[in-house]
Design a protein around this motif. Structure first.
Motif, mmCIF file in Angstrom:
data_model
loop_
_atom_site.group_PDB
_atom_site.id
_atom_site.type_symbol
_atom_site.label_atom_id
_atom_site.label_comp_id
_atom_site.label_asym_id
_atom_site.label_seq_id
_atom_site.Cartn_x
_atom_site.Cartn_y
_atom_site.Cartn_z
ATOM 1 N N LEU A 130 -1.561 48.872 15.816
ATOM 2 C CA LEU A 130 -2.118 49.009 14.458
ATOM 3 C C LEU A 130 -1.000 49.184 13.432
ATOM 4 C CD1 LEU A 130 -4.748 49.603 12.631
ATOM 5 C CD2 LEU A 130 -3.906 51.936 12.727
ATOM 6 N N SER A 131 -0.060 50.101 13.721
ATOM 7 C CA SER A 131 1.005 50.391 12.762
ATOM 8 C C SER A 131 1.839 49.141 12.505
ATOM 9 C CB SER A 131 1.901 51.523 13.281
ATOM 10 O OG SER A 131 1.130 52.684 13.506
ATOM 11 N N LYS A 132 2.151 48.400 13.570
ATOM 12 C CA LYS A 132 2.950 47.185 13.400
ATOM 13 C C LYS A 132 2.166 46.111 12.650
ATOM 14 C CE LYS A 132 6.485 47.280 16.926
ATOM 15 N NZ LYS A 132 6.433 48.579 17.602
ATOM 16 N N THR A 133 0.841 46.125 12.768
ATOM 17 C CA THR A 133 0.011 45.122 12.106
ATOM 18 C C THR A 133 -0.136 45.413 10.604
ATOM 19 O OG1 THR A 133 -1.251 44.782 14.130
ATOM 20 C CG2 THR A 133 -2.288 44.034 12.101
ATOM 21 N N LEU A 134 -0.352 46.681 10.260
ATOM 22 C CA LEU A 134 -0.747 46.976 8.873
ATOM 23 C C LEU A 134 0.353 47.584 7.990
ATOM 24 C CD1 LEU A 134 -4.397 48.388 9.195
ATOM 25 C CD2 LEU A 134 -3.669 46.054 8.743
ATOM 26 N N LYS A 191 4.026 48.056 6.217
ATOM 27 C CA LYS A 191 5.302 47.432 5.837
ATOM 28 C C LYS A 191 6.294 48.549 5.512
ATOM 29 C CE LYS A 191 3.888 44.946 2.338
ATOM 30 N NZ LYS A 191 2.490 45.405 2.272
ATOM 31 N N LYS A 192 7.568 48.251 5.607
ATOM 32 C CA LYS A 192 8.587 49.278 5.347
ATOM 33 C C LYS A 192 8.368 49.910 3.973
ATOM 34 C CE LYS A 192 13.617 49.838 5.781
ATOM 35 N NZ LYS A 192 13.540 51.250 5.821
ATOM 36 N N GLU A 227 5.832 56.085 11.404
ATOM 37 C CA GLU A 227 7.240 56.165 10.969
ATOM 38 C C GLU A 227 8.077 55.062 11.610
ATOM 39 O OE1 GLU A 227 7.272 61.023 10.237
ATOM 40 O OE2 GLU A 227 8.213 60.198 12.031
ATOM 41 N N LEU A 228 7.843 54.809 12.885
ATOM 42 C CA LEU A 228 8.621 53.761 13.566
ATOM 43 C C LEU A 228 8.352 52.382 12.961
ATOM 44 C CD1 LEU A 228 8.300 54.941 17.300
ATOM 45 C CD2 LEU A 228 10.351 55.066 15.866
ATOM 46 N N ALA A 229 7.172 52.209 12.364
ATOM 47 C CA ALA A 229 6.837 50.936 11.713
ATOM 48 C C ALA A 229 7.362 50.885 10.270
ATOM 49 C CB ALA A 229 5.323 50.718 11.740
ATOM 50 N N GLY A 230 8.035 51.964 9.839
ATOM 51 C CA GLY A 230 8.611 51.977 8.492
ATOM 52 C C GLY A 230 7.765 52.688 7.457
ATOM 53 N N GLY A 231 6.661 53.280 7.888
ATOM 54 C CA GLY A 231 5.773 53.978 6.961
ATOM 55 C C GLY A 231 6.160 55.434 6.772
ATOM 56 N N ILE A 232 5.556 56.036 5.747
ATOM 57 C CA ILE A 232 5.790 57.462 5.489
ATOM 58 C C ILE A 232 4.423 58.147 5.454
ATOM 59 C CG2 ILE A 232 6.753 59.175 3.887
ATOM 60 C CD1 ILE A 232 8.343 56.563 2.760
ATOM 61 N N PHE A 233 4.234 59.116 6.338
ATOM 62 C CA PHE A 233 2.965 59.826 6.416
ATOM 63 C C PHE A 233 2.856 60.858 5.292
ATOM 64 C CE2 PHE A 233 0.979 63.842 7.618
ATOM 65 C CZ PHE A 233 -0.319 63.425 7.873
ATOM 66 N N HIS A 234 1.666 60.964 4.693
ATOM 67 C CA HIS A 234 1.400 62.038 3.727
ATOM 68 C C HIS A 234 0.106 62.744 4.083
ATOM 69 C CE1 HIS A 234 4.411 61.844 0.500
ATOM 70 N NE2 HIS A 234 4.545 60.583 0.884
ATOM 71 N N ASP A 235 0.168 64.056 4.149
ATOM 72 C CA ASP A 235 -1.005 64.859 4.505
ATOM 73 C C ASP A 235 -1.921 64.992 3.283
ATOM 74 O OD1 ASP A 235 -2.801 66.536 5.676
ATOM 75 O OD2 ASP A 235 -1.419 68.223 5.926
ATOM 76 N N VAL A 236 -3.160 64.562 3.427
ATOM 77 C CA VAL A 236 -4.115 64.681 2.307
ATOM 78 C C VAL A 236 -5.354 65.493 2.719
ATOM 79 C CG1 VAL A 236 -3.394 62.603 1.074
ATOM 80 C CG2 VAL A 236 -5.151 62.407 2.847
ATOM 81 N N ASN A 269 11.681 66.610 10.168
ATOM 82 C CA ASN A 269 11.563 65.579 9.145
ATOM 83 C C ASN A 269 12.590 64.485 9.458
ATOM 84 O OD1 ASN A 269 12.214 64.104 6.713
ATOM 85 N ND2 ASN A 269 11.002 65.633 5.615
ATOM 86 N N PRO A 270 12.152 63.221 9.639
ATOM 87 C CA PRO A 270 13.102 62.178 10.065
ATOM 88 C C PRO A 270 14.202 61.929 9.034
ATOM 89 C CG PRO A 270 10.949 61.213 9.522
ATOM 90 C CD PRO A 270 10.790 62.706 9.472
ATOM 91 N N LYS A 271 13.939 62.219 7.756
ATOM 92 C CA LYS A 271 14.951 61.974 6.722
ATOM 93 C C LYS A 271 15.990 63.079 6.681
ATOM 94 C CE LYS A 271 13.521 58.898 3.071
ATOM 95 N NZ LYS A 271 12.418 58.870 2.093
ATOM 96 N N THR A 272 15.529 64.325 6.655
ATOM 97 C CA THR A 272 16.449 65.448 6.466
ATOM 98 C C THR A 272 16.915 66.020 7.796
ATOM 99 O OG1 THR A 272 14.673 67.081 6.482
ATOM 100 C CG2 THR A 272 15.202 66.082 4.359
#
Ligand code: F0G
Length: 462
Positions: free
Chosen positions: A112-116, A118-119, A137-146, A395-398
């Protein structure tokens, strides 16, 4: 006139035909075992465990019908009869058009992540789940908790702590633009919040909002029947609807779903990705060949697909769900009555001990939930798992640790496996550990794997 008594019993709608003998161990044996396992219950040998509440995933007891379905496996590489039975069942029960089997939930999340995604895309969700967020995250997305704020407070009694906060979502849309948000990931129920449900009302509002902005809704439908039970019990207008009807209605408000059939669907292995959009399906059914197997088996044997198809039908039975969640609530009420702090309201798949209140003398860097799970194991051989700072990761960034508000120990109840008497043993052990809680000391992490560290991390006593 004679008064008819109201029956509250949740007695199991089945009887037992085969049993698996359990090994009893001594506290000294368990002390050695947990030390050798680096104080991580994932690294214990199952034979050293008495009552296994590590997870409700793949640990269900299958019915005689599912076992007989296993004998009907059509093990053809392509076009297995069992695939078509599964496809027909998913269409019948959930209403989605296209089905791609996968070896388990995370296989579907990957596709699903690879299909939908984009970075640079933003993926809002009602709280993170470990594997789901990682694949985003591995597909280039950033998760946000809502998720609504109430979900992050263990003792908040909101009946639908899985609800999406539409203001949080709207803020994301305003900041990044709807084009950057391919879909909202909606979990039914929310595992990390304690098995908490989302209401149908909230889902409908979310549907109206996302429709306006051209954003899809993809369910994580791993425990959808459990969510439906809470809607039936708690939401106005649903008390007379069946679990099956409510499940279907939930799916009708969405565009697709990932499923770990190892939970709700009562199988030991299996999952699928379900979609309505033919373009998305085309892409996903091509990708599955790379990662799982042909689109008519997706990493599963024919017999596994057959057991899944039967299990899906059994999972939406009202009697099954009443007993399933009845047992969880029975355990939770006992633990609560001992004065032990737990996440409330009691959720669908387990009891979550609130380690922050249980062990107020340990700060979060000392891994209180991890330490508590180890102490419970030593006390009685009951295996639970950490759902706090270790599960939350970095956190993958920090590279910095996340500090989740919820620091929990999950006592996850497998479906159709343990009895009421087992629940009593568990509750008594939790009480015993609670009475002696001041003696529990913290841990330090001595080995940390790069991905999903909670599975394989090792600890030592401070
Ligand atoms: N989504 C949710 C809500 C889950 O609880 C899980 C698995 C998955 C996705 C991934 O599915 O394991 O079949 O690949 N949860 C298990 C647990 C591991 O113990 O909570 P999977």
């Amino acid at each position: 006139m004679e008064k008819i008594p109201i029956k509250h019993s949740w007695a199991e709608p089945y009887k037992i035909k085969m049993v698996e003998l359990l090994k009893m161990t001594t506290p000294a044996h368990r002390k050695r075992a947990i030390e050798a396992a680096g104080y991580n219950t994932f690294l214990l040998r199952s034979e050293d465990v008495y009552i296994d509440l590590l997870t409700d995933s793949g640990t269900s007891a299958m019915s005689d019908r599912q076992w007989s379905g296993m004998m009907l496996g059509d093990e053809a590489y392509a076009g297995s009869t069992n695939f078509y039975h599964l496809e027909e069942t998913v269409r019948d029960v959930y209403g989605y058009t296209y089905v791609i089997p996968t070896h388990q939930g995370r296989g579907a999340e990957n596709i699903l992540s690879k299909t939908l995604i984009k970075k640079g895309d933003i993926i809002p969700g009602n709280m993170y789940f470990t594997t789901t967020r990682l694949h985003q995250e591995l597909a280039g997305g950033i998760f946000h908790d809502v998720i609504i704020d109430e979900a992050h407070e263990a003792s908040n009694l909101h009946p639908f702590k899985g609800n999406v906060d539409l203001n949080k979502l709207d803020a994301l849309v305003k900041k990044h633009g709807a084009k950057k948000i391919p879909y909202v990931c909606v979990a039914v129920t929310v595992n990390m919040a304690g098995g908490q449900p989302i209401s149908m009302g909230n889902l409908k509002e979310l549907r109206a909002y996302t429709k306006k902005h051209g954003i899809k809704i993809i369910l994580d439908m791993t425990r959808i029947a459990e969510n439906a039970y809470f809607i039936q019990q708690r939401e106005e207008g649903f008390s007379k609807k069946s679990i099956r009807e409510i499940v279907r209605e939930i799916c009708n408000h969405t565009d697709g779903a990932t499923m770990s059939a190892k939970k709700d669907a009562l199988v030991n292995i299996g999952g699928f990705l379900a979609l309505n959009d033919p373009k998305d399906y085309e892409e996903a059914s091509n990708l599955v060949v790379v990662y799982e197997g042909l689109h008519t088996y997706g990493g599963l044997a024919g017999r596994d697909m057959e057991a899944m198809a039967i299990g899906i039908q059994e999972s939406v039975s009202d009697a099954h769900m009443k007993a399933r969640i009845g047992q969880v609530i029975y355990l939770g009420e006992q633990i609560k009555n001992f004065g032990v702090p737990i996440t409330e309201p009691i959720g669908g798949h387990g009891i979550f001990l609130d380690a922050k209140r249980f062990l107020p003398h340990l700060d979060q860097d000392k891994f209180p939930a991890q330490a508590l799970a180890a102490a419970l194991y030593i006390d009685s051989g009951v295996r639970s798992m950490e759902r706090g700072i270790v599960s939350s990761g970095r956190n993958p960034k920090t590279g910095k640790n996340y500090y989740p508000k919820l620091e929990l120990v999950r006592l996850t109840i497998p479906r159709r496996v343990y009895t009421q008497a087992h629940m009593d043993v568990i509750a008594e052990s939790v009480e015993n550990v609670f009475v002696h809680r001041a003696k529990i000391t913290g841990l330090k992490m001595v080995y940390e794997p790069k991905y999903l560290r909670f599975f394989q991390a090792r600890f030592e006593k401070l």
